[in-house]
Each structure stands twice: as structure tokens, then as C-alpha cells.
Design a protein around this motif. Structure first.
Motif, PDB file in Angstrom:
ATOM      1  N   LEU A  51       0.808  -1.009   0.014  1.00  0.00           N
ATOM      2  CA  LEU A  51       0.129  -0.072  -0.096  1.00  0.00           C
ATOM      3  C   LEU A  51       0.887   1.247  -0.031  1.00  0.00           C
ATOM      4  O   LEU A  51       0.479   2.107  -0.646  1.00  0.00           O
ATOM      5  N   THR A  52       1.709   1.391   0.652  1.00  0.00           N
ATOM      6  CA  THR A  52       2.797   2.508   0.938  1.00  0.00           C
ATOM      7  C   THR A  52       3.426   2.688  -0.348  1.00  0.00           C
ATOM      8  O   THR A  52       3.726   3.696  -0.988  1.00  0.00           O
ATOM      9  N   ALA A  53       4.229   1.352  -0.992  1.00  0.00           N
ATOM     10  CA  ALA A  53       4.968   1.514  -2.159  1.00  0.00           C
ATOM     11  C   ALA A  53       4.087   2.069  -3.510  1.00  0.00           C
ATOM     12  O   ALA A  53       4.542   2.775  -4.320  1.00  0.00           O
ATOM     13  N   ALA A  54       2.853   1.345  -3.430  1.00  0.00           N
ATOM     14  CA  ALA A  54       2.143   1.872  -4.566  1.00  0.00           C
ATOM     15  C   ALA A  54       1.598   3.287  -4.542  1.00  0.00           C
ATOM     16  O   ALA A  54       1.142   3.918  -5.572  1.00  0.00           O
ATOM     17  N   ALA A  55       1.530   4.162  -3.653  1.00  0.00           N
ATOM     18  CA  ALA A  55       1.202   5.473  -3.415  1.00  0.00           C
ATOM     19  C   ALA A  55       2.326   6.330  -3.881  1.00  0.00           C
ATOM     20  O   ALA A  55       2.005   7.630  -4.037  1.00  0.00           O
ATOM     21  N   ILE A  56       3.623   6.015  -3.968  1.00  0.00           N
ATOM     22  CA  ILE A  56       4.551   6.938  -4.143  1.00  0.00           C
ATOM     23  C   ILE A  56       5.286   6.500  -5.614  1.00  0.00           C
ATOM     24  O   ILE A  56       5.573   5.163  -5.825  1.00  0.00           O
ATOM     25  N   SER A  57       5.460   7.128  -6.528  1.00  0.00           N
ATOM     26  CA  SER A  57       5.983   6.967  -7.687  1.00  0.00           C
ATOM     27  C   SER A  57       7.392   6.263  -7.600  1.00  0.00           C
ATOM     28  O   SER A  57       8.260   7.337  -7.148  1.00  0.00           O
ATOM     29  N   GLY A  58       7.750   5.454  -8.321  1.00  0.00           N
ATOM     30  CA  GLY A  58       8.908   4.785  -8.479  1.00  0.00           C
ATOM     31  C   GLY A  58       9.481   4.115  -6.886  1.00  0.00           C
ATOM     32  O   GLY A  58      10.658   3.669  -7.015  1.00  0.00           O
ATOM     33  N   MET A  59       8.679   4.041  -5.990  1.00  0.00           N
ATOM     34  CA  MET A  59       9.061   3.489  -4.843  1.00  0.00           C
ATOM     35  C   MET A  59       8.868   1.886  -4.731  1.00  0.00           C
ATOM     36  O   MET A  59       7.934   1.480  -5.408  1.00  0.00           O
ATOM     37  N   LYS A  60       9.841   1.120  -4.548  1.00  0.00           N
ATOM     38  CA  LYS A  60       9.983  -0.467  -4.520  1.00  0.00           C
ATOM     39  C   LYS A  60       9.627  -0.904  -3.136  1.00  0.00           C
ATOM     40  O   LYS A  60       9.591  -0.318  -2.082  1.00  0.00           O
ATOM     41  N   PRO A  61       8.676  -2.018  -3.276  1.00  0.00           N
ATOM     42  CA  PRO A  61       8.055  -2.518  -1.871  1.00  0.00           C
ATOM     43  C   PRO A  61       9.327  -2.889  -0.948  1.00  0.00           C
ATOM     44  O   PRO A  61       9.287  -2.815   0.286  1.00  0.00           O
ATOM     45  N   GLU A  62      10.640  -3.280  -1.318  1.00  0.00           N
ATOM     46  CA  GLU A  62      11.721  -3.571  -0.515  1.00  0.00           C
ATOM     47  C   GLU A  62      12.317  -2.250  -0.162  1.00  0.00           C
ATOM     48  O   GLU A  62      13.043  -2.589   1.042  1.00  0.00           O
ATOM     49  N   ASN A  63      11.764  -1.166  -0.281  1.00  0.00           N
ATOM     50  CA  ASN A  63      12.327  -0.006   0.196  1.00  0.00           C
ATOM     51  C   ASN A  63      11.422   0.795   1.291  1.00  0.00           C
ATOM     52  O   ASN A  63      11.462   1.896   1.680  1.00  0.00           O
ATOM     53  N   VAL A  64      10.508  -0.164   1.808  1.00  0.00           N
ATOM     54  CA  VAL A  64       9.449   0.150   3.020  1.00  0.00           C
ATOM     55  C   VAL A  64       9.802  -0.512   4.075  1.00  0.00           C
ATOM     56  O   VAL A  64      10.047  -1.604   4.042  1.00  0.00           O
ATOM     57  N   ALA A  65      10.216   0.361   5.179  1.00  0.00           N
ATOM     58  CA  ALA A  65      10.491  -0.430   6.664  1.00  0.00           C
ATOM     59  C   ALA A  65       9.206  -0.085   7.432  1.00  0.00           C
ATOM     60  O   ALA A  65       8.603   1.059   7.633  1.00  0.00           O
ATOM     61  N   VAL A  66       8.948  -1.257   7.999  1.00  0.00           N
ATOM     62  CA  VAL A  66       7.603  -1.268   9.184  1.00  0.00           C
ATOM     63  C   VAL A  66       8.027  -1.666  10.267  1.00  0.00           C
ATOM     64  O   VAL A  66       8.702  -2.695  10.593  1.00  0.00           O
ATOM     65  N   ILE A  67       7.715  -1.038  11.469  1.00  0.00           N
ATOM     66  CA  ILE A  67       8.279  -1.342  12.833  1.00  0.00           C
ATOM     67  C   ILE A  67       6.968  -1.253  13.666  1.00  0.00           C
ATOM     68  O   ILE A  67       6.089  -0.132  13.517  1.00  0.00           O
ATOM     69  N   ASP A  68       6.651  -2.087  14.651  1.00  0.00           N
ATOM     70  CA  ASP A  68       5.701  -1.771  15.495  1.00  0.00           C
ATOM     71  C   ASP A  68       6.130  -1.316  16.852  1.00  0.00           C
ATOM     72  O   ASP A  68       7.351  -0.978  16.824  1.00  0.00           O
ATOM     73  N   GLN A  69       5.092  -1.174  17.802  1.00  0.00           N
ATOM     74  CA  GLN A  69       5.361  -0.270  18.830  1.00  0.00           C
ATOM     75  C   GLN A  69       6.341  -0.994  19.884  1.00  0.00           C
ATOM     76  O   GLN A  69       6.781  -0.385  20.629  1.00  0.00           O
ATOM     77  N   SER A  70       6.506  -2.277  19.724  1.00  0.00           N
ATOM     78  CA  SER A  70       7.400  -3.246  20.491  1.00  0.00           C
ATOM     79  C   SER A  70       8.876  -3.030  19.892  1.00  0.00           C
ATOM     80  O   SER A  70       9.765  -3.507  20.626  1.00  0.00           O
ATOM     81  N   GLY A  71       9.167  -2.154  18.999  1.00  0.00           N
ATOM     82  CA  GLY A  71      10.320  -1.815  18.423  1.00  0.00           C
ATOM     83  C   GLY A  71      10.672  -3.169  17.408  1.00  0.00           C
ATOM     84  O   GLY A  71      12.047  -3.350  16.858  1.00  0.00           O
ATOM     85  N   GLU A  72       9.835  -4.162  17.009  1.00  0.00           N
ATOM     86  CA  GLU A  72      10.237  -5.258  16.332  1.00  0.00           C
ATOM     87  C   GLU A  72      10.271  -4.676  14.683  1.00  0.00           C
ATOM     88  O   GLU A  72       9.274  -3.993  14.384  1.00  0.00           O
ATOM     89  N   THR A  73      11.208  -5.135  14.061  1.00  0.00           N
ATOM     90  CA  THR A  73      11.288  -4.987  12.598  1.00  0.00           C
ATOM     91  C   THR A  73      10.463  -5.721  11.665  1.00  0.00           C
ATOM     92  O   THR A  73      10.936  -7.026  11.752  1.00  0.00           O
TER      93      THR A  73
END
Length: 540
Positions: free
Chosen positions: A196-218
Motif C-alpha cells: 500500500l505504501t509503495a503503490a502510493a509513491i511513484s518509483g518506490m519499490k516494496p523492498e524500500n519500505v520499513a515497517v516497525i511496530d510499537q515493541s520495536g520489532e522490525t
């Protein structure tokens, strides 16, 4: 009131009046329990049903909504740690309209509404920054609406476009998510956020999106994606292959008779390859054609002289002919371009080790079993993969210990159940025995009371009959009292007793009643006394 109703209530009153004290006590307790149950059921049925007014609220928004409900005098309840506000069902829509009119709940992030505040004098830099903030707010709001996500924040790193840069930099994004009750999102939900994040930005690849939760887990790292590091990928691959081989072995040698261990090496490198292929169509012209023709004819000896513009001017006396032809032709051909991108996570080598219990492997071909394992694990000999299958005696120490622990746990559970049952029985006995003793005492006392009340009534009812019998019977012997045998066949007559009997008659009636009571209690002694009395009378 109808006669049937009065008769029904009369029968109830008569039945209740026949109850003993213990029965009346039990009846009163039962009626009280039924009344309390009816009251509790009625209160539960009359209790209002609550429905969610807002869910997933921040602490400040929840406090503002609660203050709005208190000012309106509406009952409310808080759930999910204060992030959900519940109100009665009939007040949900009215309170939502009232909260919306008051601007509640406040929006945590602003989206494209930020563009409404731009003026004519806004600089290009302010426009670009505001546009990026708007996209971040819209993405955060969209991600927060996913199931299990209570809050989200998005930061975008979009490089500026410039004609003076030969190589462009890919945009990146970092997403922070807060889940309900500290839960962790699964792989599908993380993939949804990344795409969802990668599709909203032109030229962004899915592997360039970092997701982190409230416990600090990547949950997703830049450059790696949701697949994780090479160690994580290797662990998942080993678990999947081991489960597949183990399932096959359980069918062959039985559950618990084989164990599988898989070790895999993963590559974290990515590669990209471009292949271009050129082919000539059938019945096509040649790819390139080149024709060149040059001829010269003439016999003059004059030479040319350069003119003012560096152009040769022939002199007189020169005569000749020159002809030149040159043709270059390129014909189109078929061209195909193939681009291959290899993501990280390729298996470079794996080894599979299988141990089978020798008792279960009796009669099995180890070579065939090894081929089955290699096929199930996807072993590639060219890649250097290895498979080892060995039969050996399995140790039963752990199984015996587990069985002993299970038996001990079962025994402890049964002992605990027996203890609880004994405790319950003792409590029931401690409560029930006094009640039972009280009921028995009340019943015995009531029976004695009824017996004591019945004997005087019986004596009074039989007095006229005895008096009448004494008056009508002749005396067998002078000075003697008639016996019970002679009085038994006498038919009593229903004659009104004298209003005031004489004292002798009352004494005689009392003696007769006592004699009959003695005859009922002890017939043998009564017969012996009568026989002795009759013998003394005859002797006299």
C-alpha cells in the motif's frame, strides 16, 4: 370472584395449613429464592444494551468524548483500555452527530486538507513539503483503518528531481504501526502495508519500505523486505522442508519413529540480468545492403585552379566525364529484451539428515527411503546438497519420563478432584445434617402433638357409647363389671348423652376408656387380666 378461583385458593390455603413447621420454612425459602431470581432476571432484561460509539480513540480524544457524554447526561462505558467508548444503543446515532458537531474525535493526522491552506504567496518549497505531509497523513489514516491497527505514522524520503544528476535515488518510506493489546501483525498484514505504501509513491519499490511496530520489532527492513534476513529465511525454509519430510516419514515408519534435521544456506544477494536477442524474420531482406559505383572518362590535360571560394575552376582544354553512385540500406530485424531480477533468499546449499528407529525400519530398504527423502526435500546434487539416512536404536528415557510425569499429573489431578469432592461433601454434610435433624425433630414433635390431641377426642367420642352399653347390658354376676368380650358385639345406638352425667357413670366411662387403651397397647396383658378377673368372680 368466580367460584372456581375461590375454590382454587381455598385448596391452596388448606394445603398450606396442613404443612409442618419445617415444610413451611422450606416453602418460604423456595418462594424467596424464586422472587430473587425473578427480580434478577427482570433487572438483567431491563438493563440497557450498549453499543460502540467510537473505537480506537487516543487518550485525549477519549477524554474529550467522555466529557461530552457527561455534559449530555448519557451513560457510558469504557472498553479496550479506554480506547473504545460504549453508550446505550438508542443513543449511538444522536451522540455521534453531537460529537461530530463538537469536532470530536479530533483527527490525529491531516491529509489532503493541508492543501486547502495554501495561499498564492506560498513558495515552491512549502508546496512540496505540504504535499508530502498530505500524502503521509493519508497513508497513516488508511493504515490505521486496517484490522488490528490502532495507530500509524508514515515518513517519506522522496529525492528531488534534477536534470543535473545522472543517477536517480529511489524513494524510501518508514511506517510505524501500533497494534491492539500489543499483538503482532502477521505476514499478510505486513505485506499489505508495504505494498500500500509503495503503490502510493511513484518509483518506490516494496523492498524500500520499513515497517516497525510499537515493541520495536522490525517487520520489514529496507533492502530486504518482509522476507527478513538470510538467517530468518534459512530458518523458515528449514522448518518448511523438515515438516514436509517428517510428514512423509510418519506415514512410512509411524509417528515418533523418525526425526529430521535440515540445514540450509541462503544467499542475501540480488542480481539483475538483461538479455537482448536479435532474429531475422523469414523471407526478409538482408540486414544491410551497400552499393558503390564510380566511373570516369576524359582525355584533357588541363588542371583546375582554385577560385576565390576554394572551388576548383577547370581550365580550358580539359574534357572528361565522372559518375559516382553510393547506396547504404539497413533493414529492420526482430529484437527481444529479457530482464531477469533475482531477489535475495536463493538456496545455495542444503543438507538433510534423517534418523529412523531400527525396530520400525525392520524390513525397509534404506536406499529407497533415502530417495524418498531426497525427492521430498528437493535435493539438488549439482548444487552440493547431501542426504543422510541412518537406522539406530532410539532412546526411550524421555518417553518413559514423559509417561511417568503424565501418570503423576493424572494421579495428582485425581487426588485433587477427590479432595475437592470430599471437601464439598463435608460442607454439604455440615449444612444438610443440622437441617435434616431439625426436620426430623419437628416431624416427631408434630406427630406426638397430633397423637396427644387425638386420644382425648377419641375418649370423648366413645363415652356415650360406653355409657349406653353399660346401661343396657345385664350383670353376669352381682358386684362384677361386664367384660370386653360381652361388650364387643353390642351395637351402639345414637342417643344423645345426658347433659350432666352422674359421677359414677363418668368414673365408669373413664375406666372403660383406660381399659380399651391398655388393650390396644398390650393385648396379651389385657387378656390375662380379664381372665384373672373372671376367675376370681367365678370363685367368689
Amino acid at each position: 370472584m368466580p367460584q372456581a378461583v375461590t375454590g382454587f385458593f381455598g385448596r391452596i390455603r388448606s394445603a398450606i395449613s396442613g404443612f409442618t413447621l419445617a415444610q413451611r420454612t422450606i416453602a418460604i425459602i423456595g418462594v424467596a429464592v424464586l422472587a430473587l431470581g425473578a427480580v434478577a432476571l427482570g433487572s438483567w432484561l431491563m438493563r440497557p444494551q450498549y453499543a460502540p460509539l467510537f473505537t480506537g480513540l487516543a487518550a485525549a480524544d477519549a477524554s474529550a468524548v467522555v466529557e461530552q457524554l457527561q455534559s449530555a447526561g448519557v451513560d457510558y462505558q469504557l472498553a479496550d483500555g479506554g480506547s473504545t467508548v460504549l453508550v446505550p444503543e438508542q443513543d449511538v446515532y444522536d451522540q455521534r452527530l453531537a460529537a461530530a458537531a463538537a469536532g470530536l474525535p479530533g483527527e490525529g493526522t491531516n491529509g489532503y486538507t493541508l492543501l486547502d491552506d495554501l495561499g498564492v504567496t506560498t513558495s515552491e518549497f512549502q508546496q512540496s513539503v505540504t504535499y508530502k505531509r498530505a500524502i503521509e497523513g493519508e497513508l497513516a489514516r488508511t493504515i490505521s483503518s486496517l484490522d488490528g491497527v490502532t495507530g500509524a505514522s508514515v515518513q517519506l524520503a522522496i529525492p528531488e528531481e534534477s536534470v543535473f544528476v545522472s543517477e536517480t535515488i529511489d524513494p524510501t518510506a518508514s511506517v510505524f504501526v501500533e497494534t491492539q493489546s500489543g499483538a503482532t501483525l502477521d505476514r499478510q498484514q505486513v505485506d499489505a502495508i508495504v505494498h500500500l505504501t509503495a503503490a502510493a509513491i511513484s518509483g518506490m519499490k516494496p523492498e524500500n519500505v520499513a515497517v516497525i511496530d510499537q515493541s520495536g520489532e522490525t517487520l520489514s527492513a529496507v533492502g530486504v523486505g518482509t522476507t527478513g534476513s538470510s538467517d530468518q529465511q534459512a530458518a523458515e525454509y528449514e522448518t518448511r522442508v523438515a515438516a514436509s519430510v517428517q510428514q512423509m516419514l510418519d506415514r512410512v515408519v509411524g509417528a515418533g519413529n523418525a526425526t529430521v534435521s535440515v540445514a540450509a544456506e541462503m544467499s542475501n544477494e540480488t542480481s539483475e540480468r538483461v538479455d537482448e536477442t536479435y532474429t531475422t524474420p523469414e523471407d526478409a531482406l538482408p540486414t544491410e545492403e551497400q552499393t558503390r559505383t564510380e566511373s570516369y572518362t576524359g582525355g584533357g590535360t588541363g588542371t583546375g585552379v582554385l577560385g576565390p571560394d576554394n572551388i576548383a575552376v577547370p581550365t580550358e582544354g580539359g574534357d572528361g566525364t565522372y559518375e559516382s553512385t553510393e547506396t547504404n540500406r539497413s533493414n529492420a530485424i526482430n529484437k527481444s529484451t529479457e530482464k531477469t531480477t533475482t531477489p535475495p533468499g536463493a538456496v545455495t546449499r542444503q543438507t538433510v539428515s534423517v534418523a529412523v528407529d531400527e525396530d520400525a525400519a525392520a524390513g525397509l530398504n534404506v536406499g529407497e527411503l533415502e530417495d524418498l527423502v531426497a525427492t521430498a526435500a528437493g535435493v539438488d546434487p549439482d548444487r552440493g546438497d547431501e542426504v543422510t539416512v541412518a537406522t539406530m536404536a532410539f532412546s526411550t528415557a524421555d518417553a518413559d519420563a514423559a509417561q511417568a510425569a503424565l501418570a503423576q499429573a493424572r494421579a495428582d489431578e485425581e487426588a485433587q478432584r477427590a479432595h475437592e469432592l470430599m471437601t464439598t461433601a463435608l460442607i454439604a454434610a455440615a449444612i444438610g445434617l443440622p437441617l435434616l435433624a431439625a426436620v426430623i425433630v419437628f416431624a416427631v414433635r408434630a406427630r406426638r402433638r397430633r397423637a396427644a390431641e387425638t386420644e382425648p377426642m377419641l375418649a370423648l367420642d366413645e363415652t356415650p357409647t360406653l355409657l349406653l352399653t353399660q346401661q343396657q347390658e345385664p350383670e353376669l354376676f352381682p358386684g362384677t363389671t361386664p367384660s370386653l368380650e360381652s361388650a364387643a358385639p353390642t351395637v351402639p345406638l345414637e342417643i344423645e348423652p345426658d347433659p350432666e352425667p352422674e359421677p359414677d357413670q363418668q368414673s365408669l366411662a373413664r375406666h372403660r376408656v383406660e381399659l380399651e387403651a391398655l388393650a390396644r397397647r398390650d393385648p396379651e396383658k389385657t387378656a390375662e387380666a380379664l381372665r384373672a378377673l373372671m376367675g376370681e368372680t367365678v370363685d367368689a
